[in-house]
Every structure is written in C-alpha cells, then in structure tokens.
Design an enzyme around this catalytic site. Sequence first.
Site, PDB file in Angstrom:
ATOM      1  CG  HIS A  94      -0.203   0.325   2.521  1.00  0.00           C
ATOM      2  ND1 HIS A  94       0.634  -0.583   3.139  1.00  0.00           N
ATOM      3  CD2 HIS A  94      -0.177   1.438   3.291  1.00  0.00           C
ATOM      4  CE1 HIS A  94       1.130  -0.043   4.254  1.00  0.00           C
ATOM      5  NE2 HIS A  94       0.661   1.182   4.353  1.00  0.00           N
ATOM      6  CD  GLN A 140       0.658   6.379   4.816  1.00  0.00           C
ATOM      7  OE1 GLN A 140       0.073   7.186   5.531  1.00  0.00           O
ATOM      8  NE2 GLN A 140       1.785   5.780   5.176  1.00  0.00           N
TER       9      GLN A 140
END
Length: 364
Positions: free
Chosen positions: A191, A193
């Site tokens: 992931h 951000q």
Amino acid sequence: MTPIRSTVELSDGRELVYFDEKPESGRSAYPDTRELPPPPPASQLRYDPLVDEWIAVAAHRQTRTFLPPSDACPLCPTTPRFASEIPAPDYDVVVFENQFPSFSYREVPGGEITELTDMVPVRPGLGRCEVVCFTSDHNSAFGALPPSRVRTVIDALADRTAEMSRLPGVAQVFPFENRGVEIGVTLHHPHGQIYAYPMVPPRTAAMLRAARKHAERTGGRNLYADVLAAEQEAKVRVIGSNEHWTAYVPAAARWPFEVHVAPHRRVADLPGLTDDERDAFGPLYLDVLRRFDGLFGKPMPYISAWHQAVVGDGRDLGYLHLQLFSIRRAADKLKYLAGSESAMGAFVSDVVPEKAAQLLRDAL
C-alpha cells in the site's frame, strides 16, 4: 482503459473509493458492518521560527495499528471471519481516508489550538490523508504488479491528486509508498499513502527556492528540465529509458541507492500525464524496482515519493518526477541518519552515484 470509479462510506463516515479494472456492480452491496469510534480530531501545526517550518503534532497516531497478523490485516478484503477497512470481498485498487490521519478536516477540540508564545503560532492541521491499496493480495508487492495494474494505480493517484488539490487550504499533494520493516512500515500489505499538506513541506520549499534562482539566472528556464537534459546527455547515471520517461541516479544523490524517474515532457502533476505517458511509466518503473531487489538478492526496503507541483504560488516552477531511494547501503548494512544527517541535515553519501548506477544496471 480508465478504471471504473465507485464510492462508498465507511461506518465512521470516512470515504472509500474503488478503482475497478472491469465493470463492477454492487459495491454498495458490501456495507461496512463494524462499529467504529468517530475519527480523531485534527492535528496541530506548530511553527518553528528557528528554521521557518511548520511541525505537525498528531498524538492520536500513537494508537494506530502496528504489524498485525495476516488474518487481521485491515487492508485485505473483508472475510466472514474478519471485517477490514475494505468491505468488499475483493478489489483491484482502493483508496480510503486514513483512520489515523496526520491531517484532516475534523473538528479541533476547544481550547487546544492556542498560541504557545508570540514566537510559536499554532493552527489546526487541516488537510487530508488517504491510504492506497495496490492489490488485494497480501503477500504481493508493487514490483510484482503487472503494468496494467500500475496504470490503474497511476489513474487512481491522478484522480485523488485532482480531488485533493481542490480542498480548501491544501498547498501540495504528495503520494508515496514506504516498503519494508527497515523503513518503518506498520502494515505489511502492499500500500501507499497520499498526504494533502496544509503547508509547503521543507524539501519542496527548498526546491522552489532553487528553481526560482535558476529561472532568474537563465531567463526563465526550468531547473528540473535542465537537470534531466544534462543527465540524458551524460548517460553515465541513466538506468533506463523509453519514449516518455528516463530513470537515472542523481549526480548528488543523498541515499546509497537513489533513482529519479521523470517524464520527458514537463508536467506539473499526475493528472497532467497523457494516456501514453501513463502506460509507459509502469514498464520502466517495474524494471527499476526489480533492479533494486536484484541488487542484493532480497527485497529492498525503499521509499517511493512523487514530487508534484504545489497548488498555489510556485506551481509554474514544478516538474513532476518520482524519487525512489533505499536506506540499504550493502547486503547486510543500513544507512542510519546519525549526527550529520539528523542534526544538521548535511548528508554524507556512502556510495558514489556513478557506481550505484552501474550496480543497478548490472543487477539483472
């Protein structure tokens, strides 16, 4: 193909956006069944007059999730046994508001934002922080994605950059990925951000000062465009290129292994990329990531950071590029930011940039 975008609301009111690679119906059929506390209040911004910088204070982040087991990963799809941050049983790319944001538009507790002294103003840390999940596969990595998925990620980042740039008070939108426990990740799932900053961060401010000086000296030339042209001409630090992008080690790289990936055309931010440029990014970037992992024969910890133009004054000086760097300086050694780097901001490089470029070229 442009991904199919659909939005749902999590149980505490946060927004979640799916980016599906094929027509997908019924995302709303998977509601968030959790009972969550309300999101935390906005952080504080405190001004440091000694260096003319704003520091965010977000004490609620002390309670954020830290390296949970894989069967309790909040970034995996929801299962009958565990309800995660993503209500659907599968997904391609998904973006949602961070549950523990450094910046948000939530209410600030009364009396918390007050002047500490005349020298240290305090204001709310208004802005937005989002999490970007690249794949539903917990055991994958960005470097293992197919180019088509990288294109979906780029489209998602471009979508969010455009949306977040329109928010009140946002000065710059910053997408990034932290990879590896050595970097300090708190979740193993692949992931990234996105931060919508309420101020111009220090590195961008320094880059703007340098770009302004260069433009004044050269009759308006763009600094990053000239640096890229010089690297392309020198060739010695170039790792790879295609019709639209060049990957190179900066001549004054701060980190043991650092690569910039830059478009050949001057673009302010990700929304400004053409379809051809978005398609061409993935194959080159994936090649660089494979070289990073091949350098020492094991996964390389890294930070991948998109430098985009600011939203307001100085936007004309920006030049979109990605900065990829690792703190690993040898197979069994990490670069720690000790006295000179941490206290003084004066970097001492452990690897000659030309040598780093050669090692990366030879890594596969």
